[in-house]
Design an enzyme around this catalytic site. Sequence first.
Site, PDB file in Angstrom:
ATOM      1  N   ASP A  52      22.973  17.271  -4.889  1.00  0.00           N
ATOM      2  CA  ASP A  52      21.763  17.480  -5.697  1.00  0.00           C
ATOM      3  C   ASP A  52      21.142  16.179  -6.214  1.00  0.00           C
ATOM      4  O   ASP A  52      19.920  16.062  -6.316  1.00  0.00           O
ATOM      5  CB  ASP A  52      22.027  18.467  -6.847  1.00  0.00           C
ATOM      6  N   LYS A  64      33.734  24.257  -9.382  1.00  0.00           N
ATOM      7  CA  LYS A  64      32.856  25.215 -10.059  1.00  0.00           C
ATOM      8  C   LYS A  64      33.259  26.674  -9.800  1.00  0.00           C
ATOM      9  O   LYS A  64      32.418  27.547  -9.625  1.00  0.00           O
ATOM     10  CB  LYS A  64      31.390  24.989  -9.637  1.00  0.00           C
TER      11      LYS A  64
HETATM   12  P1  ADP Z   1      23.843  23.148 -11.873  1.00  0.00           P
HETATM   13  O1  ADP Z   1      24.485  21.831 -12.204  1.00  0.00           O
HETATM   14  O2  ADP Z   1      24.849  24.231 -11.700  1.00  0.00           O
HETATM   15  O3  ADP Z   1      22.832  23.071 -10.796  1.00  0.00           O
HETATM   16  P2  ADP Z   1      21.617  23.574 -13.700  1.00  0.00           P
HETATM   17  O4  ADP Z   1      20.911  22.291 -13.431  1.00  0.00           O
HETATM   18  O5  ADP Z   1      20.980  24.843 -13.286  1.00  0.00           O
HETATM   19  O6  ADP Z   1      23.131  23.536 -13.243  1.00  0.00           O
HETATM   20  O7  ADP Z   1      21.891  23.618 -15.280  1.00  0.00           O
HETATM   21  C1  ADP Z   1      22.643  24.613 -15.854  1.00  0.00           C
HETATM   22  C2  ADP Z   1      23.269  24.042 -17.105  1.00  0.00           C
HETATM   23  O8  ADP Z   1      22.248  23.590 -17.983  1.00  0.00           O
HETATM   24  C3  ADP Z   1      24.053  25.057 -17.880  1.00  0.00           C
HETATM   25  O9  ADP Z   1      25.406  24.984 -17.534  1.00  0.00           O
HETATM   26  C4  ADP Z   1      23.859  24.629 -19.323  1.00  0.00           C
HETATM   27  O10 ADP Z   1      24.902  23.792 -19.725  1.00  0.00           O
HETATM   28  C5  ADP Z   1      22.591  23.841 -19.327  1.00  0.00           C
HETATM   29  N1  ADP Z   1      21.517  24.624 -19.940  1.00  0.00           N
HETATM   30  C6  ADP Z   1      20.831  25.658 -19.411  1.00  0.00           C
HETATM   31  N2  ADP Z   1      19.953  26.150 -20.293  1.00  0.00           N
HETATM   32  C7  ADP Z   1      20.071  25.399 -21.411  1.00  0.00           C
HETATM   33  C8  ADP Z   1      19.435  25.410 -22.687  1.00  0.00           C
HETATM   34  N3  ADP Z   1      18.502  26.279 -23.023  1.00  0.00           N
HETATM   35  N4  ADP Z   1      19.816  24.476 -23.576  1.00  0.00           N
HETATM   36  C9  ADP Z   1      20.751  23.591 -23.271  1.00  0.00           C
HETATM   37  N5  ADP Z   1      21.412  23.548 -22.107  1.00  0.00           N
HETATM   38  C10 ADP Z   1      21.058  24.427 -21.179  1.00  0.00           C
HETATM   39 MG    MG Z   2      21.437  22.188  -9.535  1.00  0.00          MG
END
Ligand code: ADP
Ligand code: MG
Length: 608
Positions: free
Chosen positions: A230, A195
């Site tokens: 996670d 990442k």
């Molecule tokens: P991480 O895996 O880094 O913890 P999160 O669970 O915070 O990520 O999710 C972030 C991801 O979710 C973003 O990379 C995006 O692809 C997706 N995402 C965030 N907001 C939206 C949205 N409004 N619609 C669709 N996908 C979304």
């Molecule tokens: Mg996360």
Amino acid sequence: MSVIAVGSFLPPPPPYRRIKPRFTTMVSLRSDAVSVAETSSILRKLKEECATPLPVLRQVADAMSADMRAGLAAAHGLPMIPSFVEDLPTGNEKGLFYALDLGGTNFRVLRVQLGGKDERVVATDFDQVSIPPQLMSATCEELFDFIALGLAKLAAKDDDRLNLSPGKKGEIGFTFSFPVRQTSIDSGILVKWTKGFAVSGAAGRDVVACLNEAMERQGLDMRVSALVNDAVATLAGAEYWDNDVAVAIILGTGTNACYVEQIDAIPKLQGHVSSSGKMIISTEWGAFSKRLPLTEFDRAMDAASINPGEQIFEKTISGMYLGEIVRLVLLEMAATGELFGKSIPENLYTPFILGTPDLCAMQQDNSGDLQGVGSLLYDKARVESTFSARKTVLEVCDTIVKRGGSLAGAGIVGILQKMEEDSKGVIFGKRTVVAIDGGLYENYPQYRTYMQDSVKELIGSEKSNNLIRFILLQNRQGKTRLAKYYVPLEDSEKHKVEYEVHRLVVNRDPKYTNFVEFRTHKVIYRRYAGLFFSLCVDITDNELAYLECIHLFVEILDHFFSNVCELDLVFNFHKVYLILDEFILAGELQETSKKAIIERMGELEKLE
Ligand code: ADP
Ligand code: MG
């Protein structure tokens, strides 16, 4: 979880690099009708190649189960990483706990006062900061100092409801979502950064030791009790609220899944002693790659990634990639089908210019002229679009999102299938809850619907229809005089089932119907003098047909033993089973003619 970095992608692969010269000469020779036809033909081919009909979903689910099994045994299949989490929250936990979450983009720190089953979460306090970009390529000490400082700030805040009991050390759950090789619940070696992280001096080190050293530098006297990713954190967190949670899925930037496995079903953990007999296994299912419906666009994206050939399931279903696949399709449509006019919009060449949140925003546009889609395409990529082009863009988004959601659903069913096959009936009829977290699942309604539809379609299609699960014959006191199971159950589970069914039918008011819900199925029962005949079938099965079936069985018994009574059944149990086998075999009704069954029984008698 291993997720690859947006910033680390190479420039677009050759087919999409400056291909203008080829097209400028062709453009003048072409009519608009030809371009439209080419765009539709790309769309048609895309839809065909991305289709996820039931047979495709089934193959993916089956291959997922098989790869999980292989991974538990040895070196091939999925990574299936033991988490060393062997006990899950019960809801009785009391006291002050800290949690750290280092994901891809944000760092979160939380403290919570738990009050046991009655009071549950008494109070929480929470801080979230974006990880400063320069920290992603800092030194190991700098990164962990940043984490420890965040923790120290929160711990220093005064709050009467969030106090540590005197003499107790602060306990920390550390969610660290990078590939870690764990050897115990509270230690793990960082295999590599993903990442976009490139922190020096951390790979190969125990991240808990790194954190401990940083806490010491901050003068913090706390202890890391658990290091998890996670997915494992989601499972444990959900279990706190619901004891039936057995699987957790992350659908965010990347994807992963974990589930509760029996220790003796993990050959590669042979000899490991565990008090609960269970362990959460992180499947690392992003690495799955079999039977997936892939296209030239997926192959182009994979080829341009920092990890070609790896994480193929992740690249097909998770948030980081859906927008990028759509960009590659639109670029092809613009180039050979003139989707956006005679020239190709410059910005469409930029990798990751369209994010998954953009696809989501466009798909929520319900206006008649698709103005929202038009503005987003312009704002993000300086693309000017006609109404018909916007409709095409939406169809492309829907095709890619439908494939992603449906395949995620098939993966979930694959996990459930593996658990059910191994459970020897322990989860028969029990509720199984799948906990899901991540920005993609949370924010994208269409993705969610496609995922749920696929799970329903797969589970609904299982060959369970019209199958009798078991038949019981019990007296009023609860003695079971006959029990025939058509699903594999362990003895302890059979005893539980018999006890539960007896209580259900004996205590039921006779003025109610003879059908009653039992776990996730239903029981059809009928009383004859002091004996209860009970059949367990699917909720949707025809009750009256099974009620008739019970009566037929009793009539045949009656004919055979002339005026059957409980003692006949006790002394001639082998004959009773013989009669039963004449009309129910493997859970399916074989014969409904009383005459035919009686004749056949007569012939069997002669043989004796
Ligand atoms: P991480 O895996 O880094 O913890 P999160 O669970 O915070 O990520 O999710 C972030 C991801 O979710 C973003 O990379 C995006 O692809 C997706 N995402 C965030 N907001 C939206 C949205 N409004 N619609 C669709 N996908 C979304
Ligand atoms: Mg996360």
